[in-house]
Design a protein around this motif. Structure first.
Motif, mmCIF file in Angstrom:
data_model
loop_
_atom_site.group_PDB
_atom_site.id
_atom_site.type_symbol
_atom_site.label_atom_id
_atom_site.label_comp_id
_atom_site.label_asym_id
_atom_site.label_seq_id
_atom_site.Cartn_x
_atom_site.Cartn_y
_atom_site.Cartn_z
ATOM 1 N N PHE A 168 0.829 -1.167 -0.236
ATOM 2 C CA PHE A 168 0.020 -0.106 0.092
ATOM 3 C C PHE A 168 0.889 1.124 0.026
ATOM 4 O O PHE A 168 1.891 1.263 0.787
ATOM 5 C CB PHE A 168 -0.845 0.097 1.225
ATOM 6 N N ASN A 169 0.702 2.213 -0.863
ATOM 7 C CA ASN A 169 1.272 3.512 -1.054
ATOM 8 C C ASN A 169 0.501 4.419 -1.054
ATOM 9 O O ASN A 169 -0.555 4.465 -1.830
ATOM 10 C CB ASN A 169 2.188 3.489 -2.232
ATOM 11 N N LEU A 170 0.806 5.610 -0.314
ATOM 12 C CA LEU A 170 0.032 6.843 -0.523
ATOM 13 C C LEU A 170 0.672 7.771 -1.642
ATOM 14 O O LEU A 170 1.956 7.761 -1.568
ATOM 15 C CB LEU A 170 0.142 7.812 0.815
ATOM 16 N N MET A 171 -0.158 8.190 -2.389
ATOM 17 C CA MET A 171 0.523 8.885 -3.771
ATOM 18 C C MET A 171 0.628 10.411 -3.200
ATOM 19 O O MET A 171 1.304 11.259 -4.370
ATOM 20 C CB MET A 171 -0.403 8.797 -4.782
ATOM 21 N N SER A 172 0.303 11.013 -2.261
ATOM 22 C CA SER A 172 0.682 12.499 -1.832
ATOM 23 C C SER A 172 0.938 12.284 -0.427
ATOM 24 O O SER A 172 0.457 11.429 0.512
ATOM 25 C CB SER A 172 -0.408 13.109 -2.101
ATOM 26 N N LYS A 173 1.173 13.613 0.419
ATOM 27 C CA LYS A 173 1.601 13.326 1.853
ATOM 28 C C LYS A 173 -0.130 13.429 2.313
ATOM 29 O O LYS A 173 -0.576 14.131 2.155
ATOM 30 C CB LYS A 173 2.357 14.807 2.053
ATOM 31 N N GLY A 174 0.115 12.763 3.573
ATOM 32 C CA GLY A 174 -0.878 12.492 4.368
ATOM 33 C C GLY A 174 -0.948 11.490 5.179
ATOM 34 O O GLY A 174 0.062 10.519 5.102
ATOM 35 N N THR A 175 -2.358 11.006 5.881
ATOM 36 C CA THR A 175 -2.288 9.936 6.761
ATOM 37 C C THR A 175 -3.137 9.048 6.489
ATOM 38 O O THR A 175 -4.490 9.814 6.405
ATOM 39 C CB THR A 175 -2.181 10.561 8.323
ATOM 40 N N ALA A 176 -3.316 7.779 6.362
ATOM 41 C CA ALA A 176 -4.279 6.921 6.267
ATOM 42 C C ALA A 176 -4.310 5.895 7.355
ATOM 43 O O ALA A 176 -3.283 5.342 7.974
ATOM 44 C CB ALA A 176 -3.997 6.157 4.957
ATOM 45 N N TRP A 177 -5.495 5.602 7.503
ATOM 46 C CA TRP A 177 -5.790 4.404 8.466
ATOM 47 C C TRP A 177 -6.292 3.116 7.972
ATOM 48 O O TRP A 177 -7.171 3.145 7.200
ATOM 49 C CB TRP A 177 -6.712 4.833 9.870
ATOM 50 N N LEU A 178 -5.629 2.070 8.096
ATOM 51 C CA LEU A 178 -6.193 0.894 7.404
ATOM 52 C C LEU A 178 -6.584 -0.335 8.654
ATOM 53 O O LEU A 178 -5.854 -0.189 9.801
ATOM 54 C CB LEU A 178 -5.004 0.063 6.911
ATOM 55 N N ASP A 179 -7.661 -1.091 8.312
ATOM 56 C CA ASP A 179 -8.111 -1.988 9.429
ATOM 57 C C ASP A 179 -8.641 -2.983 8.409
ATOM 58 O O ASP A 179 -8.964 -3.227 7.448
ATOM 59 C CB ASP A 179 -9.158 -1.546 10.275
ATOM 60 N N MET A 180 -8.519 -4.355 9.128
ATOM 61 C CA MET A 180 -9.166 -5.864 8.552
ATOM 62 C C MET A 180 -8.710 -5.987 7.104
ATOM 63 O O MET A 180 -9.751 -6.363 6.533
ATOM 64 C CB MET A 180 -10.646 -5.328 8.690
ATOM 65 N N PHE A 181 -7.462 -5.922 6.861
ATOM 66 C CA PHE A 181 -6.782 -6.182 5.439
ATOM 67 C C PHE A 181 -7.176 -7.701 5.483
ATOM 68 O O PHE A 181 -6.864 -8.445 6.313
ATOM 69 C CB PHE A 181 -5.452 -5.988 5.571
ATOM 70 N N GLU A 182 -7.596 -8.440 4.282
ATOM 71 C CA GLU A 182 -7.854 -9.478 4.049
ATOM 72 C C GLU A 182 -7.387 -9.882 2.731
ATOM 73 O O GLU A 182 -7.595 -9.114 1.621
ATOM 74 C CB GLU A 182 -9.225 -9.844 4.405
ATOM 75 N N VAL A 183 -6.980 -11.182 2.490
ATOM 76 C CA VAL A 183 -6.516 -11.596 1.230
ATOM 77 C C VAL A 183 -7.282 -12.917 1.099
ATOM 78 O O VAL A 183 -7.263 -13.730 2.225
ATOM 79 C CB VAL A 183 -5.120 -11.914 0.899
ATOM 80 N N THR A 184 -8.291 -13.228 0.232
ATOM 81 C CA THR A 184 -8.984 -14.584 0.019
ATOM 82 C C THR A 184 -8.747 -15.189 -1.356
ATOM 83 O O THR A 184 -9.010 -14.412 -2.326
ATOM 84 C CB THR A 184 -10.651 -14.228 0.378
ATOM 85 N N CYS A 185 -8.535 -16.308 -1.315
ATOM 86 C CA CYS A 185 -8.407 -17.179 -2.553
ATOM 87 C C CYS A 185 -9.672 -17.426 -2.775
ATOM 88 O O CYS A 185 -10.357 -18.381 -2.341
ATOM 89 C CB CYS A 185 -7.403 -18.270 -2.480
ATOM 90 N N VAL A 186 -10.271 -16.703 -3.948
ATOM 91 C CA VAL A 186 -11.798 -17.199 -4.245
ATOM 92 C C VAL A 186 -11.825 -18.109 -5.477
ATOM 93 O O VAL A 186 -12.910 -18.645 -5.771
ATOM 94 C CB VAL A 186 -12.527 -15.854 -4.669
ATOM 95 N N ARG A 187 -10.563 -18.347 -6.201
ATOM 96 C CA ARG A 187 -10.858 -19.584 -7.259
ATOM 97 C C ARG A 187 -9.353 -20.173 -7.207
ATOM 98 O O ARG A 187 -8.439 -19.317 -8.049
ATOM 99 C CB ARG A 187 -11.207 -19.057 -8.351
ATOM 100 N N PRO A 188 -9.031 -21.116 -6.868
ATOM 101 C CA PRO A 188 -7.639 -21.718 -7.072
ATOM 102 C C PRO A 188 -7.519 -22.283 -8.401
ATOM 103 O O PRO A 188 -8.463 -22.282 -9.142
ATOM 104 C CB PRO A 188 -7.563 -22.977 -6.006
ATOM 105 N N PRO A 189 -6.408 -22.471 -8.862
ATOM 106 C CA PRO A 189 -6.242 -22.881 -10.299
ATOM 107 C C PRO A 189 -6.931 -24.213 -10.461
ATOM 108 O O PRO A 189 -6.583 -25.106 -9.653
ATOM 109 C CB PRO A 189 -4.535 -22.913 -10.531
ATOM 110 N N GLN A 190 -7.233 -24.471 -11.752
ATOM 111 C CA GLN A 190 -7.824 -25.652 -11.864
ATOM 112 C C GLN A 190 -6.767 -27.023 -12.543
ATOM 113 O O GLN A 190 -5.881 -26.293 -13.241
ATOM 114 C CB GLN A 190 -8.884 -25.599 -13.029
ATOM 115 N N PRO A 191 -6.767 -28.178 -12.191
ATOM 116 C CA PRO A 191 -5.950 -29.180 -12.525
ATOM 117 C C PRO A 191 -6.375 -29.271 -14.280
ATOM 118 O O PRO A 191 -7.478 -29.016 -14.506
ATOM 119 C CB PRO A 191 -6.318 -30.387 -12.023
ATOM 120 N N PRO A 192 -5.244 -29.458 -15.168
ATOM 121 C CA PRO A 192 -5.429 -29.791 -16.612
ATOM 122 C C PRO A 192 -6.642 -30.981 -16.677
ATOM 123 O O PRO A 192 -6.516 -32.119 -15.775
ATOM 124 C CB PRO A 192 -4.218 -30.122 -16.815
#
Length: 105
Positions: free
Chosen positions: A78-102
């Motif tokens: 995560f990067n801010l593109m200008s000077k300032g302050t940001a607050w982040l909460d509840m960051f989540e990464v979910t695999c919604v579709r794993p790769p399918q086997p051939p």
């Protein structure tokens, strides 16, 4: 809940990317002023970087993307593109579709 002042790059999280995975990434965020732009970057995700314009109220930001190559240590940041302050909460990464086997035809 711990608040993080975003003044540069936040280190990546631990997840092993597999080509073809489809991931949904979400975070609740707000800025100290309206119009603050937050960029979400990762070289292994299709269509990245993505930018979101923050408000001064908590809002959920979400994006779904496909993994373009295997990588043991993802570089999600995560990067801010200008000077300032940001607050982040509840960051989540979910695999919604794993790769399918051939298919075996």
């Amino acid at each position: 809940t711990e608040l993080v002042e975003l003044s540069g790059r936040i280190p990546g999280y631990w997840y092993t990317y597999k080509t073809g995975d489809e991931l949904t990434i979400s975070v609740w965020a707000k800025g100290n002023r309206p119009g603050l732009v937050m960029r979400l970057s990762d070289i292994c995700l299709e269509g990245f970087p993505k930018e979101f314009t923050l408000t001064t109220e908590w809002q959920r930001y979400e994006v779904t993307a496909k993994v373009t190559r295997d990588r043991r240590y993802p570089g999600l940041s995560f990067n801010l593109m200008s000077k300032g302050t940001a607050w982040l909460d509840m960051f989540e990464v979910t695999c919604v579709r794993p790769p399918q086997p051939p298919s075996s035809k």
